[in-house]
Design a protein around this motif. Structure first.
Motif, PDB file in Angstrom:
ATOM      1  N   VAL A 110       0.833  -1.203   0.000  1.00 55.75           N
ATOM      2  CA  VAL A 110       0.000   0.000   0.000  1.00 55.75           C
ATOM      3  C   VAL A 110       0.869   1.255   0.000  1.00 55.75           C
ATOM      4  CG1 VAL A 110      -1.664   1.317   1.364  1.00 55.75           C
ATOM      5  CG2 VAL A 110      -1.933  -1.158   1.104  1.00 55.75           C
ATOM      6  N   LYS A 111       2.007   1.196   0.697  1.00 56.43           N
ATOM      7  CA  LYS A 111       2.840   2.374   0.871  1.00 56.43           C
ATOM      8  C   LYS A 111       3.667   2.702  -0.364  1.00 56.43           C
ATOM      9  CE  LYS A 111       3.265   1.792   5.876  1.00 56.43           C
ATOM     10  NZ  LYS A 111       4.191   1.517   7.001  1.00 56.43           N
ATOM     11  N   ILE A 112       4.125   1.681  -1.079  1.00 58.07           N
ATOM     12  CA  ILE A 112       5.031   1.939  -2.205  1.00 58.07           C
ATOM     13  C   ILE A 112       4.249   2.392  -3.423  1.00 58.07           C
ATOM     14  CG2 ILE A 112       6.695   0.238  -1.401  1.00 58.07           C
ATOM     15  CD1 ILE A 112       5.664  -1.672  -3.501  1.00 58.07           C
ATOM     16  N   ASN A 113       4.967   3.021  -4.328  1.00 57.12           N
ATOM     17  CA  ASN A 113       4.378   3.476  -5.578  1.00 57.12           C
ATOM     18  C   ASN A 113       4.163   2.284  -6.512  1.00 57.12           C
ATOM     19  OD1 ASN A 113       4.690   4.493  -8.548  1.00 57.12           O
ATOM     20  ND2 ASN A 113       4.204   6.330  -7.352  1.00 57.12           N
ATOM     21  N   ILE A 114       2.928   2.126  -7.016  1.00 56.54           N
ATOM     22  CA  ILE A 114       2.594   0.974  -7.852  1.00 56.54           C
ATOM     23  C   ILE A 114       3.431   0.962  -9.126  1.00 56.54           C
ATOM     24  CG2 ILE A 114       0.760  -0.198  -9.100  1.00 56.54           C
ATOM     25  CD1 ILE A 114       0.470  -0.286  -6.090  1.00 56.54           C
ATOM     26  N   MET A 115       3.631   2.115  -9.724  1.00 59.31           N
ATOM     27  CA  MET A 115       4.402   2.176 -10.961  1.00 59.31           C
ATOM     28  C   MET A 115       5.843   1.733 -10.726  1.00 59.31           C
ATOM     29  SD  MET A 115       4.968   5.350 -13.622  1.00 59.31           S
ATOM     30  CE  MET A 115       6.027   6.278 -12.498  1.00 59.31           C
ATOM     31  N   THR A 116       6.417   2.161  -9.606  1.00 58.84           N
ATOM     32  CA  THR A 116       7.781   1.760  -9.276  1.00 58.84           C
ATOM     33  C   THR A 116       7.878   0.256  -9.060  1.00 58.84           C
ATOM     34  OG1 THR A 116       8.175   3.900  -8.214  1.00 58.84           O
ATOM     35  CG2 THR A 116       9.699   2.112  -7.681  1.00 58.84           C
ATOM     36  N   ALA A 117       6.886  -0.307  -8.356  1.00 61.32           N
ATOM     37  CA  ALA A 117       6.889  -1.747  -8.099  1.00 61.32           C
ATOM     38  C   ALA A 117       6.777  -2.539  -9.391  1.00 61.32           C
ATOM     39  CB  ALA A 117       5.745  -2.108  -7.160  1.00 61.32           C
ATOM     40  N   PHE A 120      10.019  -2.385 -11.358  1.00 62.76           N
ATOM     41  CA  PHE A 120      11.010  -3.251 -10.736  1.00 62.76           C
ATOM     42  C   PHE A 120      10.724  -4.711 -11.067  1.00 62.76           C
ATOM     43  CE2 PHE A 120      12.564  -5.697  -7.044  1.00 62.76           C
ATOM     44  CZ  PHE A 120      13.920  -5.377  -7.140  1.00 62.76           C
ATOM     45  N   GLU A 121       9.441  -5.076 -11.095  1.00 64.42           N
ATOM     46  CA  GLU A 121       9.058  -6.444 -11.428  1.00 64.42           C
ATOM     47  C   GLU A 121       9.484  -6.795 -12.856  1.00 64.42           C
ATOM     48  OE1 GLU A 121       4.979  -9.012 -12.288  1.00 64.42           O
ATOM     49  OE2 GLU A 121       4.872  -7.089 -11.255  1.00 64.42           O
ATOM     50  N   PHE A 122       9.208  -5.907 -13.800  1.00 68.57           N
ATOM     51  CA  PHE A 122       9.575  -6.189 -15.193  1.00 68.57           C
ATOM     52  C   PHE A 122      11.088  -6.166 -15.387  1.00 68.57           C
ATOM     53  CE2 PHE A 122       5.116  -5.147 -16.150  1.00 68.57           C
ATOM     54  CZ  PHE A 122       4.834  -6.210 -16.989  1.00 68.57           C
ATOM     55  N   LEU A 123      11.794  -5.367 -14.603  1.00 65.78           N
ATOM     56  CA  LEU A 123      13.252  -5.363 -14.682  1.00 65.78           C
ATOM     57  C   LEU A 123      13.812  -6.725 -14.280  1.00 65.78           C
ATOM     58  CD1 LEU A 123      15.916  -3.839 -15.084  1.00 65.78           C
ATOM     59  CD2 LEU A 123      15.776  -3.117 -12.692  1.00 65.78           C
ATOM     60  N   LEU A 124      13.265  -7.305 -13.218  1.00 63.11           N
ATOM     61  CA  LEU A 124      13.702  -8.634 -12.794  1.00 63.11           C
ATOM     62  C   LEU A 124      13.389  -9.690 -13.848  1.00 63.11           C
ATOM     63  CD1 LEU A 124      12.696  -8.674  -9.003  1.00 63.11           C
ATOM     64  CD2 LEU A 124      14.962  -8.337  -9.997  1.00 63.11           C
ATOM     65  N   VAL A 125      12.206  -9.583 -14.473  1.00 65.35           N
ATOM     66  CA  VAL A 125      11.831 -10.541 -15.514  1.00 65.35           C
ATOM     67  C   VAL A 125      12.777 -10.435 -16.708  1.00 65.35           C
ATOM     68  CG1 VAL A 125      10.028 -11.159 -17.175  1.00 65.35           C
ATOM     69  CG2 VAL A 125       9.419 -10.624 -14.824  1.00 65.35           C
ATOM     70  N   ILE A 126      13.119  -9.212 -17.094  1.00 63.72           N
ATOM     71  CA  ILE A 126      14.022  -9.012 -18.228  1.00 63.72           C
ATOM     72  C   ILE A 126      15.406  -9.579 -17.916  1.00 63.72           C
ATOM     73  CG2 ILE A 126      15.233  -7.252 -19.581  1.00 63.72           C
ATOM     74  CD1 ILE A 126      12.708  -5.526 -19.344  1.00 63.72           C
ATOM     75  N   ILE A 233       4.631  -1.379 -20.056  1.00 61.40           N
ATOM     76  CA  ILE A 233       5.257  -0.183 -19.488  1.00 61.40           C
ATOM     77  C   ILE A 233       4.484   1.073 -19.899  1.00 61.40           C
ATOM     78  CG2 ILE A 233       7.321   1.280 -19.554  1.00 61.40           C
ATOM     79  CD1 ILE A 233       8.986  -1.247 -19.713  1.00 61.40           C
ATOM     80  N   VAL A 234       4.078   1.137 -21.166  1.00 57.53           N
ATOM     81  CA  VAL A 234       3.292   2.282 -21.639  1.00 57.53           C
ATOM     82  C   VAL A 234       1.969   2.367 -20.871  1.00 57.53           C
ATOM     83  CG1 VAL A 234       2.026   3.214 -23.613  1.00 57.53           C
ATOM     84  CG2 VAL A 234       4.352   2.347 -23.929  1.00 57.53           C
ATOM     85  N   GLU A 235       1.352   1.217 -20.646  1.00 55.42           N
ATOM     86  CA  GLU A 235       0.086   1.195 -19.905  1.00 55.42           C
ATOM     87  C   GLU A 235       0.280   1.673 -18.468  1.00 55.42           C
ATOM     88  OE1 GLU A 235      -3.436  -1.977 -18.604  1.00 55.42           O
ATOM     89  OE2 GLU A 235      -1.672  -2.644 -19.713  1.00 55.42           O
ATOM     90  N   ILE A 236       1.364   1.250 -17.838  1.00 54.38           N
ATOM     91  CA  ILE A 236       1.638   1.657 -16.454  1.00 54.38           C
ATOM     92  C   ILE A 236       1.847   3.160 -16.367  1.00 54.38           C
ATOM     93  CG2 ILE A 236       3.317   1.497 -14.578  1.00 54.38           C
ATOM     94  CD1 ILE A 236       3.803  -1.405 -15.407  1.00 54.38           C
TER      95      ILE A 236
END
Length: 255
Positions: A110-117, A120-126, A233-236
């Protein structure tokens, strides 16, 4: 190291409480063990925890040859190692369960920024996909030659030996030889990175028919994946901008 983590996690499951259908938290070790065994994941995790790489290294040391892949023992350990892939599926469910049940994770989400999360998730996947493609691309050179020995790599047609002939400079990256694992890994990662991102410098080229076939498949797969990531990413970013505009509008209306 990874096998040790798998073994530890498989043991800790026997001490991990769970909620039954009525929402009650079950702490009974007997109930937890029966539930774990009946789910089938105990046997999958047991097989996945087998240190196959360590066993193969002890048996074969650095005498890794393509001919050894025809050995029944090597094939057995190879297919046994595939059970580690099932843990990735189980890990996805484990993370979702943690997100739903952990108050700490829920509060942090709830506290963190959804876009940042999400970024970060897609960076790990890449990064993970780049690692896999790099390993596959390096393995095809090994298959074509039958070894990573310098003399064989340079005398047998393959993409890695061909690249090394052209790009050998004093103090530069050297990928041939069993002792140059790190340099070989970063070279394969470099090819995978430019393939996924569709940069394509063109300095690492396939040589044999098998390498061209594999390169075509990996490039097509990477193109589809990169288009998907770009769209997400564009959608986010679009949704984040919309939320910011809505927040500003509500603030102005309240003023």
């Amino acid at each position: 190291c990874l096998d040790a983590v798998f073994i530890t996690d498989s043991i800790l499951v026997f001490f991990r409480a769970y909620r039954d259908k009525d929402g009650r938290i079950i702490f009974s070790h007997r109930s937890i063990a029966l539930r774990y065994i009946k789910s089938g994941w105990f046997f999958v995790n047991l097989l996945a925890s087998t240190p196959t790489v360590l066993i193969l290294y002890i048996d074969y040391k650095q005498e890794y040859l393509v001919q050894s892949l025809h050995s029944s023992g090597v094939r057995f350990y190879f297919f046994l190692g595939l059970f580690k892939l099932f843990r990735l599926y189980g890990l996805n469910g484990r993370i979702k369960h943690l997100m739903d049940t952990s108050e700490f994770v829920s509060g942090l989400w709830v506290k963190i920024n959804i876009m940042t999360a999400k970024m970060f998730e897609f960076l790990l996947v890449i990064i993970l996909l780049t690692h896999w493609l790099g390993c596959i691309w390096g393995f095809i050179a090994f298959v074509e030659v039958g070894s990573f020995e310098k003399e064989l790599m340079l005398s047998t047609p393959n993409w890695m030996g061909n690249w090394q002939k052209i790009n050998t400079v004093p103090g530069g990256l050297y990928a041939l030889g069993w002792e140059n694992t790190t340099g070989r890994y970063w070279l394969c990662m470099f090819w995978a990175s430019q393939t996924i991102t569709s940069i394509g410098y063109g300095d690492i080229l396939p040589v044999t028919t098998a390498e061209y076939a594999l390169a075509n498949f990996l490039m097509l797969s990477s193109g589809i994946f990169w288009a998907y990531v770009t769209a997400i990413i564009v959608e986010i970013v679009t949704n984040a901008n919309k939320l910011n505009r809505d927040s500003i509008q509500r603030w102005n209306d309240a003023s």
